[in-house]
Scaffold this motif. Sequence first.
Motif, mmCIF file in Angstrom:
data_model
loop_
_atom_site.group_PDB
_atom_site.id
_atom_site.type_symbol
_atom_site.label_atom_id
_atom_site.label_comp_id
_atom_site.label_asym_id
_atom_site.label_seq_id
_atom_site.Cartn_x
_atom_site.Cartn_y
_atom_site.Cartn_z
ATOM 1 N N LEU A 3 83.327 -83.750 38.290
ATOM 2 C CA LEU A 3 83.156 -83.179 36.934
ATOM 3 C C LEU A 3 82.910 -83.963 35.970
ATOM 4 N N ARG A 4 81.997 -83.651 34.891
ATOM 5 C CA ARG A 4 81.641 -84.688 33.945
ATOM 6 C C ARG A 4 82.479 -84.000 32.754
ATOM 7 N N ASP A 53 87.555 -79.647 31.803
ATOM 8 C CA ASP A 53 86.959 -78.930 32.647
ATOM 9 C C ASP A 53 87.471 -78.134 33.977
ATOM 10 N N ALA A 56 87.067 -75.084 36.082
ATOM 11 C CA ALA A 56 86.069 -74.731 36.897
ATOM 12 C C ALA A 56 86.513 -74.891 38.367
ATOM 13 N N ASP A 106 84.263 -70.557 27.710
ATOM 14 C CA ASP A 106 84.411 -70.640 28.839
ATOM 15 C C ASP A 106 84.774 -69.178 29.769
ATOM 16 N N ARG A 135 76.700 -74.458 30.919
ATOM 17 C CA ARG A 135 76.972 -75.484 32.095
ATOM 18 C C ARG A 135 77.551 -74.737 33.168
ATOM 19 N N TRP A 137 79.335 -74.346 37.118
ATOM 20 C CA TRP A 137 80.082 -74.929 38.254
ATOM 21 C C TRP A 137 80.099 -73.485 39.249
ATOM 22 N N THR A 141 82.252 -77.262 42.218
ATOM 23 C CA THR A 141 80.946 -78.076 42.010
ATOM 24 C C THR A 141 79.924 -77.785 41.140
ATOM 25 N N GLU A 142 79.605 -78.938 40.332
ATOM 26 C CA GLU A 142 78.914 -78.531 39.241
ATOM 27 C C GLU A 142 77.333 -78.453 39.616
ATOM 28 N N GLU A 145 73.373 -77.773 34.020
ATOM 29 C CA GLU A 145 73.087 -77.199 32.612
ATOM 30 C C GLU A 145 71.723 -76.689 32.159
ATOM 31 N N ARG A 171 80.532 -72.340 31.269
ATOM 32 C CA ARG A 171 80.840 -72.854 29.715
ATOM 33 C C ARG A 171 79.816 -72.847 28.941
#
Length: 951
Positions: A3-4, A53, A56, A106, A135, A137, A141-142, A145, A171
């Motif tokens: 996750l960023r 994050d 998520a 969110d 963005r 997930w 897992t993302e 975006e 998000r």
Amino acid sequence: MSLRTTTDYVEDVSPGSGALPPRARYASSDARSLSLNGSWRFRLSDTADAEDDSFAQEGYEAGGWAEVPVPGHWVLQGHGSPVYTNHLYPFPVDPPRVPTENPTGDHLRVFDLPKDWPADGGAVLRFDGVESCARIWLNGTELGEFKGSRLPHEFAVGHLLKTVDNVLAVRVHQWSAGSYLEDQDQWWLPGIFRDVTLLHRPAGGVLDFFVHASYDHLAGTGTLRVDSDVDGRVTVPELGIDVATGEPVTVPAEPWSAERPRLYEGVLATEGERVALRIGFRTVELSDGLIKVNGRAVLFKGVNRHEWHPERGRALDLETMREDVLLMKRHNINAVRTSHYPPHPAFLDLCDEYGLWVIDECDLETHGFTEQGWRDNPVDDDRWTPALLDRAARMVERDKNHPSIVIWSLGNEAGTGRGLTAMAEWMRGRDSSRLVHYEGDLDCRDTDVYSRMYADHAEVERIGRGLDGGTHKRRELPFLLCEYGHAMGNGPGGLADYQRIFETYDRLQGGFIWEWIDHGIKDERYGYAYGGDFGEELHDGNFVCDGLLFPDRRPSPGLVEYKKVIEPVAVEGDGTGGTVRITNKYDFADLSALAFTWSYQVNGETVGEGTLPVPALTAGESAEVKLPEPPVATAAGEAHWTVRALLAADTPWAPKDHVVAWGQFAVSARQVPSVAATDGPVPGNGLITLGPASFDARTGALRTVGGVDVTGLRLDVWRAVTDNDDGAAWQTDIRYGLLWRGLGLHRMRHRLDAVELGDDALTVRTRVAPAAREIGLSTVYRWTSDGNRLQLTVSVDPEDDWTVPLPRLGIRFGLSAADRVQWFGGGPGEAYPDSRAASSVGRWQSTVDDLQTPYVRPQENGARADVRWAEIGGLRIEGDPEFFFTARRWTTEQLDAAEHRTDLTPGDTVWVNLDHGQHGLGSQSCGPGPLPQYHLRAEAAQFSFVFSEIS
């Protein structure tokens, strides 16, 4: 995938990452799908990075979060507030940067797969619209975006799905680099506002496909070829077609047009999926300098349509979209420009089905850069070109199989630049079967159509005559008014004058009214709220309420007028020749779907009616049709013929007997009312009596007519200024509303000069003038009576140098206990000098309350034109000449001061205006003002009214 925590992507000029390539949208498939619309958990933060994050991740506890419906906008669901600006960015212009104060929502949705969800194949998660940056997930897992609020984005998720407890986290940031591309004269409304869907993708399923369905109007044949990324077969049982994808086939077929939207049901079948096709054969071309469909030039009678619902914003349901289309069809509208973004895809399905020409506009507008002379405009900055091309591709690929779409539009009010050229080149390379539009390209370098906004009547006529100059290419192109007739408040005026010009010159192929619906937000405080009602720092007020529909989708008088102006059948006659001329103004259809009726009115009452045989004239054809003998002698009173064109049978968009067009013409003139001056004024105890009336002996003011009390009768020149009277701040033309107020016409003073009792008349001499000015109106009221009736003759002579027209000219007075109103004259709705085509002469009735037109911002409204007589509050009033009649439960001054309908409180007095004249409306809230012939000039005038008590 880790996750960023960075939010750099919010200000990245790229369109995003992780999404699948765009592809065609289809309405029906035998592959499984799961709607993820419904109740989602929601948390709002003030900034893009205010929360981590972790939400998520699987197992996150969101029980304390709020719940919001998806599709929706969180600012319309109790979280934050909407913001309206026309073109000013509501944040500092520093592309691609956005403020740290960036509301971020969110969203969480936990879902199970249906028990019969296929175990094989893949899956795609599709978002149809999220504003402005999202963005995504799934199960921690993302996915990526994206930006491009009103465009679809899909993500491959088959490898991540579980049988139960799938956690979808989204998000959403209100502001992003993408916001610079979406400055589209509407409410800024963040959220997941269109559908979210999980699509099963079976092995061998359909990917992208392109339905090419052209029509040869000379041979009467259609040629079909369906290109598909996955090989398969195409079947159209009605046409006996069964061919491989990529293989063309030509068969006899009926063409598709907005007038006859013939669709053929087909199937694209691959190894793993069957997709339903709705095929319309039509060919769009630029030929002989004209936009032609199936070999014929088209006259667009269109509207600009923002998506809007007064409670749900741009989160529209299918039935609301269907209501829009049905209202358009029932009001003779044949075209839609999807301002200023692609609509919900279901709307285009409805346009295919019911028949509307569509200009599909890309999700692009950078209007706010005009404030700095277009410096740093993204469309002329190569860094942004990938985002522009992505937006173009997502529109074209999603919508390319809709026969209703005849023109692609690059966007709106984005200046000019290399990025637009790149978009146009890409569109032509991908789809050569449609034309390309962009209004801002004045030299037509990138476009196939010369398009303008709000050009006035004279300029449009010059363009029609080919006298407008411009580049050689532009002079060879057809012309569209992509926006005109600004429908803000009371108006627009001048539509019939525009339409006459369109129909005179072939090069002029019509236009699109701005716009379809008022964007009022339902609000307990105001009824409907507009810009500034939510405390916005910057806003453009009620400029967001400029539609032909009120927010609740009731047609405004402007829409009723437009229906009449653009009706597809002309009915003309002079009443003396015994015939009526019928002209078919359709582009394609004959008149076989219509039935015609006649009716004959005497003094507004129908005394005879019947059917009128009219041949099934082909498009453009005319015929003289004989009328029956009048059912009564013309000497019986003022007589009119009315001829109507009705639907002969039920259609998908309106029932049998729906009125498509009508015409009315006089047979005999009215008898002008007159009163023999046989009674004279008699002075008494503080009063003067004259016939049935009494007057104040000192002032000459009318007090009673019989048993009816009358208050405050005097000359009136002021009206509650309309949005079109006020004009727009950027206009250099005279804005009469401001000029009138500056002269003080809203606070005229009445000086009594003389009360004169003659043998047969009471004469009151006055001067009506504004404070601080030399100008004035010498006004004489002359009262006479025959003992039973009372006649008032008003003579007005301007003094000094009047250089401006008057708002109105007539008398105003107050009545008590007035409710029901009857009148003989124009109706049933309001009408003004340059917006009266839809007003027909007859006998009408209403309540005082129902005479009012509920404009979101109160202003002059409700006048009935060409009134011969009216009955209200126990009085009958006849006019010479005909007059404009208005009645309301508040004064003009109270109406003028109101900002919202809720500011108007009914009083005990009904204020009646009998107007000799009204100034025209025009559409200067964004377009031109009234044409000179509709100016109410300050010049000598005389008019009279006859009053009598109703027994």
